[in-house]
Write a protein that holds these residues in place. Structure first.
Motif, PDB file in Angstrom:
ATOM      1  N   GLU A 136     126.962  73.896  47.115  1.00 30.35           N
ATOM      2  CA  GLU A 136     128.155  73.828  46.270  1.00 30.35           C
ATOM      3  C   GLU A 136     128.589  75.245  45.865  1.00 30.35           C
ATOM      4  N   PHE A 137     127.603  76.087  45.590  1.00 30.77           N
ATOM      5  CA  PHE A 137     127.873  77.476  45.212  1.00 30.77           C
ATOM      6  C   PHE A 137     128.627  78.180  46.349  1.00 30.77           C
ATOM      7  N   ARG A 163     128.839  80.774  36.295  1.00 28.64           N
ATOM      8  CA  ARG A 163     129.127  80.180  34.984  1.00 28.64           C
ATOM      9  C   ARG A 163     129.571  78.738  35.119  1.00 28.64           C
ATOM     10  N   ARG A 164     130.492  78.520  36.074  1.00 28.75           N
ATOM     11  CA  ARG A 164     131.048  77.175  36.275  1.00 28.75           C
ATOM     12  C   ARG A 164     129.944  76.171  36.618  1.00 28.75           C
ATOM     13  N   LEU A 165     128.979  76.628  37.415  1.00 32.85           N
ATOM     14  CA  LEU A 165     127.915  75.702  37.851  1.00 32.85           C
ATOM     15  C   LEU A 165     126.711  75.730  36.901  1.00 32.85           C
ATOM     16  N   GLY A 166     126.826  76.489  35.835  1.00 33.91           N
ATOM     17  CA  GLY A 166     125.747  76.531  34.837  1.00 33.91           C
ATOM     18  C   GLY A 166     124.471  77.150  35.353  1.00 33.91           C
ATOM     19  N   GLN A 211     132.213  76.951  46.631  1.00 34.29           N
ATOM     20  CA  GLN A 211     133.102  77.497  45.597  1.00 34.29           C
ATOM     21  C   GLN A 211     133.376  78.987  45.813  1.00 34.29           C
ATOM     22  N   ASP A 266     129.917  85.762  39.483  1.00 33.08           N
ATOM     23  CA  ASP A 266     129.871  85.573  38.033  1.00 33.08           C
ATOM     24  C   ASP A 266     130.625  84.292  37.639  1.00 33.08           C
ATOM     25  N   ARG A 267     131.849  84.134  38.161  1.00 34.73           N
ATOM     26  CA  ARG A 267     132.659  82.953  37.799  1.00 34.73           C
ATOM     27  C   ARG A 267     131.999  81.659  38.274  1.00 34.73           C
ATOM     28  N   VAL A 268     131.577  81.641  39.553  1.00 37.16           N
ATOM     29  CA  VAL A 268     130.987  80.411  40.090  1.00 37.16           C
ATOM     30  C   VAL A 268     129.674  80.099  39.365  1.00 37.16           C
ATOM     31  N   ASP A 326     136.105  79.150  48.322  1.00 35.92           N
ATOM     32  CA  ASP A 326     137.414  78.911  47.680  1.00 35.92           C
ATOM     33  C   ASP A 326     137.904  80.167  46.962  1.00 35.92           C
ATOM     34  N   GLU A 327     136.961  80.959  46.476  1.00 38.58           N
ATOM     35  CA  GLU A 327     137.314  82.205  45.783  1.00 38.58           C
ATOM     36  C   GLU A 327     137.513  83.366  46.772  1.00 38.58           C
TER      37      GLU A 327
END
Ligand SMILES: *Cc1c(COP(=O)(O)O)cnc(C)c1O
Length: 393
Positions: free
Chosen positions: A336-337, A388-391, A340, A384-386, A343-344
């Motif tokens: 999943e990481f 955070r989003r995925l915890g 994402q 960093d963004r991904v 996508d970025e």
């Protein structure tokens, strides 16, 4: 009538259901710091193009000039009429570059292992192999018919343990290890492995596919890094990673190289490398010998990226080289990481079981000298963004 190929449907279905079916992405651009992947422009953190040579103008020009002079195909295997002056020049240049007696080239790193191992050992002999060695070493070893003993990863004491265990049961012994291990980015303690091997009279071989153009002075590889010239019998390398082309090489002891010209089966039974490939490899050697700039930039990029990604709270595992695993643990999370990140605009591969052990899934970030500071920063921001989003952090 029953379909004799129905078993393949079953196997493929099984792969899809268990998540092991390989989805193969199509690249529609040169192999540079960015790629067009399935129609989308992304920054490339997947390739083994460590020095950015895969689309380097000097290599392209050398290939194209050579084709005008010599055409394309070799027309034969090396031992019949396929050895051109270019092949001989590349072998001389590689031996000099690696500061060893002699070198022989093959069509790929994979075939170099398939050539070298069965030429050195047969069914009366023994191979002592690091448990994480590359598939082409495993296949070459099986092909040889020698008894294969695995030692614990990068563990000279365990090498000694298995060698003692096997003592007296074999004629010749061969120690084989990868130089740099591509999943973790760590490298073999080659000095210590060679020390044990010398004590027991073993022949020694290192497959430095990921160390070639990366480790050692100006990218001369792991043997140069440890200053083991003449102590490691042969070093297998590839032209497909840092060199940016395709092809394999065995460099080291002159007697072994001579023997491989007589008995290396892919040398005798598979056609020689093509003119543009060999000419491009020669241009890569020129570049490496002229300056250490690309190798230095690769390491500077790696140091910067690894320091910053750790500062963001990620774990980079065991790496000692530009290969940067970002450890995530769970395979679904890693996949999943990676999705994402894509996508970025960041293309970096998720690796899970069976490529790496269960629970040790990761994203593998391949750093290159071709990346700009801005490319690296974009990737760090996306992590960093991904994350955070995925915890994850
Ligand atoms: C990539 C790799 C190979 C295969 O090299 P090719 O030239 O792509 O066939 C062999 N051994 C190791 C350790 C590798 O990483």
């Amino acid at each position: 009538m029953t379909d004799k190929l129905a078993w393949i449907d079953e196997e493929l279905k099984n792969l899809r259901e268990t998540g092991f079916y390989n989805l193969i992405r199509t690249i529609n651009s040169p192999q540079g710091p960015s790629l067009i992947v399935d129609g989308k422009k992304v920054l490339n953190f997947c390739s083994n193009n460590y020095l950015g040579l895969a689309d380097h103008p000097r290599l392209v020009e050398a290939a194209s000039d050579a084709m005008k002079k010599f055409g394309i195909g070799p027309g034969a295997v090396r031992s019949i009429a396929g050895t051109m002056s270019l092949h001989i020049e590349l072998e001389k240049r590689m031996a000099a570059f690696k500061r060893v007696e002699s070198a022989i080239t093959f069509q790929s790193g994979f075939t170099a292992n398939g050539a070298a191992i069965p030429a050195l050992v047969t069914k009366e002999d023994a191979i002592f192999s690091d448990e994480l060695n590359h598939a082409s070493i495993i296949d070459g070893s099986r092909l040889s018919g020698a008894k294969i003993y695995r030692f614990a990863h990068a563990d000279p004491a365990d090498l000694e343990r298995v060698v003692k265990e096997a003592e007296g049961t074999y004629r010749r012994g061969l120690m084989i290890t990868d130089g740099v291990f591509s999943m973790d980015g760590d490298y073999a303690p080659l000095d210590k492995l060679v020390e044990v091997s010398e004590r027991y009279g073993l022949m020694t071989m290192v497959d430095d596919a990921h160390g070639e153009g990366v480790m050692g002075e100006g990218g001369r590889g792991i043997v140069d890094h440890f200053k083991l010239h003449g102590k490691v019998d042969i070093e297998v390398g590839t032209f497909s990673k840092a060199f940016g082309v395709v092809g394999g090489v065995v460099a080291g002891n002159g007697k072994i190289v001579e023997w491989l010209r007589q008995r290396g089966r892919p040398f005798l039974f598979s056609s020689a490398a093509t003119v543009p490939d060999v000419a491009a490899c020669l241009a890569a050697v020129d570049l490496l010998e002229e300056s250490t700039e690309l190798v230095d930039r690769l390491w500077a990029n790696a140091r910067f990226f690894q320091q910053e990604i750790r500062a963001l709270g990620f774990d980079t595992g065991l790496t000692q080289t530009p290969i940067t695993p970002v450890m995530l643990g769970d395979v679904q999370l890693a996949r999943e990481f990676s999705r994402q990140l894509f996508d970025e605009g960041i293309f970096a591969m998720a690796l899970g079981f069976p490529t790496v052990p269960v629970g040790k899934a990761r994203i593998r970030v391949m750093i290159s000298a071709a990346h700009s500071q801005d490319d690296l920063e974009q990737a760090l921001d996306a992590f960093d963004r991904v994350g955070r989003r995925l915890g994850v952090k």
